[in-house]
Design an enzyme around this catalytic site. Structure first.
Site, PDB file in Angstrom:
ATOM      1  N   LYS A 134      -4.406  -7.353   5.183  1.00 32.59           N
ATOM      2  CA  LYS A 134      -4.813  -6.120   5.820  1.00 32.59           C
ATOM      3  C   LYS A 134      -4.264  -5.985   7.377  1.00 32.59           C
ATOM      4  CE  LYS A 134      -8.609  -6.070   8.089  1.00 32.59           C
ATOM      5  NZ  LYS A 134      -8.952  -6.121   9.826  1.00 32.59           N
ATOM      6  N   LYS A 155      -3.935  -8.598  19.477  1.00 29.09           N
ATOM      7  CA  LYS A 155      -4.119  -9.081  18.350  1.00 29.09           C
ATOM      8  C   LYS A 155      -3.031  -9.252  17.226  1.00 29.09           C
ATOM      9  CE  LYS A 155      -6.784 -11.203  15.255  1.00 29.09           C
ATOM     10  NZ  LYS A 155      -8.233 -10.616  14.899  1.00 29.09           N
ATOM     11  N   THR A 211     -10.520  -6.333  13.995  1.00 29.97           N
ATOM     12  CA  THR A 211      -8.997  -6.049  14.142  1.00 29.97           C
ATOM     13  C   THR A 211      -8.781  -4.851  13.164  1.00 29.97           C
ATOM     14  OG1 THR A 211      -8.689  -8.464  14.130  1.00 29.97           O
ATOM     15  CG2 THR A 211      -6.858  -7.036  13.509  1.00 29.97           C
TER      16      THR A 211
END
Length: 288
Positions: free
Chosen positions: A240, A172, A97
């Site tokens: 993150k 995502k 990701t």
């Protein structure tokens, strides 16, 4: 069966690469900690390589699942990077990701070398990786996706092309935005039930059968109520991811007020010493 390489053997990559081997693919692995790569070979066979370049040499498909933008650049670029070892016509599949920006940057570099690029972040956590039940959202040319998908199927419950390069990462982000708000709402619901003197298990058995039901509710309510947060996807990694979402939201002009708020709640969890707790630990703010 394909000749593959897998770069990054963390809590996700280790079992994902294992599913490739179990499906009969030839697998070469690389990990920054060589001991982890040797442990993988001892369990699954295949071969360990000392650099991404050597792991990727001669592979039809090279998969990566590392930590962040900088980690991905490190395994892709430079004299020892995967791109230096890949042949023209090979496909690079990134399961990390990361930002859509680094995805497009690396895809352009790969294209210049004749390497196909598919961004393919996953959802399902450690349990999904171990069970081969990941949701895989992909971006890339249709022909490249069609070459990669049958191999990705070794660890996927669903694997779908969402659009051109970068579309997988944008999807995502949708996933992480949805999870952030959902886990906070579930945390508030369970903490409320506890303060009201209700049996959490009974509450969940009832409300999970109605409109409030979710995967998080069914699979995380018991450990949330007990205050145990060892399921694998750490708060540090979620922050993150949410930073990527919030930056993209600013660029798109998409309002993400709940996501921004929950990001700060996860910051509270880090302050409590829970950076390595899993994301369901949001309840800890409400029950401490």
């Amino acid at each position: 069966m394909a000749k593959t390489a897998f770069l990054g053997l963390g809590v996700m990559g280790f079992p994902m690469a294992g599913h490739l081997a179990a499906a009969g693919h030839e697998v070469s692995v690389y990990n920054r900690s060589a001991a982890k790569a040797e442990a993988w070979v001892a369990k699954h066979g295949g071969a360990a390589a000392p650099t991404p370049r050597e792991a990727a040499a001669g592979a039809d498909l090279v998969m990566a699942c590392v930590g962040n933008d900088d980690d991905l650049r490190q395994v892709c670029l430079g004299d020892d990077g995967a791109f230096a070892g890949m042949s023209a016509g090979a496909v690079f599949v990134d399961h990390t990701t990361v930002s859509a920006a680094v995805t497009r940057e690396l895809a352009e570099i790969a294209a210049a070398a004749g390497i196909a690029y598919v961004d393919a972040p996953v959802s399902g956590g450690q349990a999904g990786a171990e069970g081969g039940q990941l949701s895989v959202m992909c971006g890339g040319e249709a022909a490249d996706f069609n070459r990669a998908a049958p191999v990705i199927d070794a660890y996927a419950k669903i694997c779908r092309r969402m659009g051109p390069v970068g579309a997988g990462q944008m999807t995502k982000m949708c996933n992480q935005i949805a999870i952030a708000g959902l886990v906070q709402a579930l945390s508030e619901s369970l903490a409320f039930a506890q303060k009201a003197g209700l049996d959490v298990t009974d509450v969940v058995e009832v409300i999970s059968q109605g409109a409030a039901g979710s995967w998080q509710m069914v699979n995380r309510h018991a450990s949330m109520a007990d205050g145990t947060f060892g399921h694998g996807f750490a708060v540090d990694w979620m922050r993150k991811d949410l930073a990527i979402c919030l930056k993209a939201g600013d660029e798109l002009g998409a309002a993400l007020p709940v996501t921004a708020l929950v990001d700060q709640f996860y910051k509270d969890i880090q302050t409590m010493g829970g950076g390595r707790w899993d994301t369901s630990s949001l309840i800890a703010r409400l029950t401490r």
